[in-house]
Design a protein around this motif. Structure first.
Motif, PDB file in Angstrom:
ATOM      1  N   HIS A 124      50.527  36.493  41.460  1.00  0.00           N
ATOM      2  CA  HIS A 124      49.310  35.817  41.924  1.00  0.00           C
ATOM      3  C   HIS A 124      49.041  36.216  43.373  1.00  0.00           C
ATOM      4  CE1 HIS A 124      49.277  33.386  38.278  1.00  0.00           C
ATOM      5  NE2 HIS A 124      50.588  33.208  38.453  1.00  0.00           N
ATOM      6  N   LEU A 125      47.919  36.902  43.605  1.00  0.00           N
ATOM      7  CA  LEU A 125      47.595  37.420  44.940  1.00  0.00           C
ATOM      8  C   LEU A 125      46.366  36.750  45.538  1.00  0.00           C
ATOM      9  CD1 LEU A 125      48.094  41.201  44.099  1.00  0.00           C
ATOM     10  CD2 LEU A 125      49.745  39.666  45.157  1.00  0.00           C
ATOM     11  N   GLY A 126      45.999  35.571  45.012  1.00  0.00           N
ATOM     12  CA  GLY A 126      44.838  34.872  45.558  1.00  0.00           C
ATOM     13  C   GLY A 126      43.567  35.269  44.841  1.00  0.00           C
ATOM     14  N   ASP A 127      42.882  36.314  45.355  1.00  0.00           N
ATOM     15  CA  ASP A 127      41.597  36.706  44.757  1.00  0.00           C
ATOM     16  C   ASP A 127      41.768  37.498  43.475  1.00  0.00           C
ATOM     17  OD1 ASP A 127      42.711  38.817  46.175  1.00  0.00           O
ATOM     18  OD2 ASP A 127      40.779  39.742  46.622  1.00  0.00           O
ATOM     19  N   GLN A 128      42.986  37.971  43.199  1.00  0.00           N
ATOM     20  CA  GLN A 128      43.235  38.731  41.969  1.00  0.00           C
ATOM     21  C   GLN A 128      44.709  38.608  41.602  1.00  0.00           C
ATOM     22  OE1 GLN A 128      41.904  42.584  43.269  1.00  0.00           O
ATOM     23  NE2 GLN A 128      43.837  43.101  44.226  1.00  0.00           N
TER      24      GLN A 128
ATOM     25  N   ALA B  54      47.177  56.465  35.156  1.00  0.00           N
ATOM     26  CA  ALA B  54      46.042  55.556  35.337  1.00  0.00           C
ATOM     27  C   ALA B  54      46.309  54.680  36.555  1.00  0.00           C
ATOM     28  CB  ALA B  54      45.829  54.698  34.100  1.00  0.00           C
ATOM     29  N   ARG B  55      45.368  54.681  37.492  1.00  0.00           N
ATOM     30  CA  ARG B  55      45.471  53.787  38.641  1.00  0.00           C
ATOM     31  C   ARG B  55      45.395  52.331  38.166  1.00  0.00           C
ATOM     32  NH1 ARG B  55      47.566  56.572  42.765  1.00  0.00           N
ATOM     33  NH2 ARG B  55      46.463  58.526  43.204  1.00  0.00           N
ATOM     34  N   THR B  56      45.953  51.452  38.990  1.00  0.00           N
ATOM     35  CA  THR B  56      45.984  50.018  38.661  1.00  0.00           C
ATOM     36  C   THR B  56      44.602  49.501  38.273  1.00  0.00           C
ATOM     37  OG1 THR B  56      47.725  49.819  40.306  1.00  0.00           O
ATOM     38  CG2 THR B  56      46.749  47.782  39.540  1.00  0.00           C
ATOM     39  N   GLU B  57      43.583  49.941  39.032  1.00  0.00           N
ATOM     40  CA  GLU B  57      42.217  49.433  38.795  1.00  0.00           C
ATOM     41  C   GLU B  57      41.527  50.128  37.625  1.00  0.00           C
ATOM     42  OE1 GLU B  57      41.792  52.594  42.094  1.00  0.00           O
ATOM     43  OE2 GLU B  57      43.296  51.182  41.359  1.00  0.00           O
TER      44      GLU B  57
ATOM     45  N   LEU C 296      45.060  45.137  37.352  1.00  0.00           N
ATOM     46  CA  LEU C 296      44.431  44.036  38.078  1.00  0.00           C
ATOM     47  C   LEU C 296      43.627  43.180  37.110  1.00  0.00           C
ATOM     48  CD1 LEU C 296      42.979  46.022  41.130  1.00  0.00           C
ATOM     49  CD2 LEU C 296      44.931  44.486  41.182  1.00  0.00           C
ATOM     50  N   VAL C 297      43.734  41.863  37.252  1.00  0.00           N
ATOM     51  CA  VAL C 297      42.881  40.960  36.469  1.00  0.00           C
ATOM     52  C   VAL C 297      42.435  39.810  37.362  1.00  0.00           C
ATOM     53  CG1 VAL C 297      43.919  41.464  34.215  1.00  0.00           C
ATOM     54  CG2 VAL C 297      44.879  39.625  35.629  1.00  0.00           C
ATOM     55  N   ASP C 298      41.339  39.173  36.969  1.00  0.00           N
ATOM     56  CA  ASP C 298      40.893  37.977  37.691  1.00  0.00           C
ATOM     57  C   ASP C 298      41.882  36.846  37.457  1.00  0.00           C
ATOM     58  OD1 ASP C 298      38.591  39.142  38.707  1.00  0.00           O
ATOM     59  OD2 ASP C 298      37.431  38.680  36.892  1.00  0.00           O
TER      60      ASP C 298
END
Length: 342
Positions: A291-295, A267-270, A310-312
């Motif tokens: 923590h990458l800023g936008d995600q 499964a890809r990250t997204e 990936l999460v918000d």
């Protein structure tokens, strides 16, 4: 595509160095005007393939054709190729102008000086180094030196440009800038380009076609999207994607309706969704949050296996939280690492 349609063809090419098989029964077609990237790790046979096209190596078996001409036995000078190496290889005592003009002044070309001036000026403008033409090569930054090295190839307008990881020694910002420049130039010129790299970002952002190379053989050829979305093996799946594709043993996902012969699920990250624990296909615990800023990249441990999703940033999750995981568009692989079509 039939062989006669391709601008450059390697047909069933094999090359040994002693007991080592560098390239094995390799067949590639590079269409006129395409940007083909050979992607693979060190030792996969990428540079040997370039050298076989250039004529710097001669195949033990198979043939090489450029246009409709069989060049298998032709020397490099008779092949109409331009090679850009990883190192700049400039003439330090010459100006940028004379470095760019050098290929056009060779005895085999004898280009008139007014035509040299036009070609050098055009090429310098393409590469945004027109203000540096009077500089010595030693008075340039690393990025400018690599632009001059590219320019020495571009000024020639050969049948095919061959590039061996030409951006790998630059810093990240310059690499990103030159990736865009190189793709723009290739499209403007309609040039045919064979580029080798181990860098998946270069492959994804520049290629019209990617050839994933494994132990001297082509594992898969396709567009960047095809290679990313429908890899034909675990090896190919792992070449693209940052972070790398999540791979889990079938037994960890009892709730998923997988083909009976599947032993590994990718499964890809997204393509991982965090769900409430009830009704999820797998359960795990959050071990780390990047923590990458936008995600955010969420690292989750399922049994002894880690997955990344990936999460918000406002998902409200913390290290130690129990979560359920649902897979979207999973990929299934059999015990030999071959993808099972669904």
């Amino acid at each position: 595509m039939g062989l006669f349609m391709a601008d450059v063809v390697l047909a069933n090419v094999t090359k040994h160095f002693g007991d080592t098989v560098a390239v094995s029964d390799l067949t590639i077609e590079i269409a006129d005007g395409s940007f083909m990237v050979l992607l693979g790790p060190t030792g996969a046979g990428k540079t040997t393939t370039l050298r076989l096209v250039a004529g710097l190596e001669v195949p033990d078996h198979g043939r090489v054709a450029i246009g409709d001409r069989d060049v298998t036995a032709a020397p490099p000078a008779a092949r109409d190729v331009a090679f850009v190496f990883q190192q700049y290889s400039l003439y330090p005592h010459l100006s940028v102008y004379d470095n760019l003009a050098f290929p056009l002044r060779s005895p085999t070309r004898r280009t008139p000086e007014d035509e040299i001036r036009r070609k050098v000026t055009e090429t310098a403008a393409l590469l945004h180094i027109e203000s540096k033409l009077g500089n010595r090569a030693t008075n340039l930054s690393g990025g400018e030196m690599q632009r001059v090295a590219l320019g020495r190839a571009l000024v020639r307008r050969p049948a095919i440009y061959l590039m061996d990881e030409p951006l790998s020694s630059l810093d990240a910002k310059l690499r990103a800038d030159l990736r865009l420049e190189l793709k723009r130039i290739q499209m403007e010129l309609g040039a045919t380009l064979l580029y080798v790299t181990h860098d998946q970002i270069e492959a994804m952002t520049m290629a019209t076609t990617i050839g994933v190379i494994q132990s001297g053989r082509i594992a898969q050829i396709g567009t960047p999207r095809q290679i990313y979305e429908t890899p034909n093996s675990l090896y190919v799946a792992a070449r693209l994607g940052q972070p790398s594709i999540n791979l889990l043993p079938r037994r960890l996902l009892p709730g998923i309706a997988a083909p009976s012969e599947a032993t590994t699920i990718g499964a890809r990250t997204e393509h991982l969704r965090i769900a409430k624990a009830r009704g999820a296909e797998a359960h795990g615990r959050v071990t780390w949050i990047e923590h990458l800023g936008d995600q955010n990249h969420l690292h989750i441990k399922i049994d002894q296996h880690e997955v990344v999703t990936l999460v918000d940033p406002d998902a409200g999750l913390a290290v130690g939280d129990e979560v359920g995981i649902v897979l979207v568009r999973p990929l299934y692989f059999d015990q030999n690492g071959i993808r099972i079509a669904t």
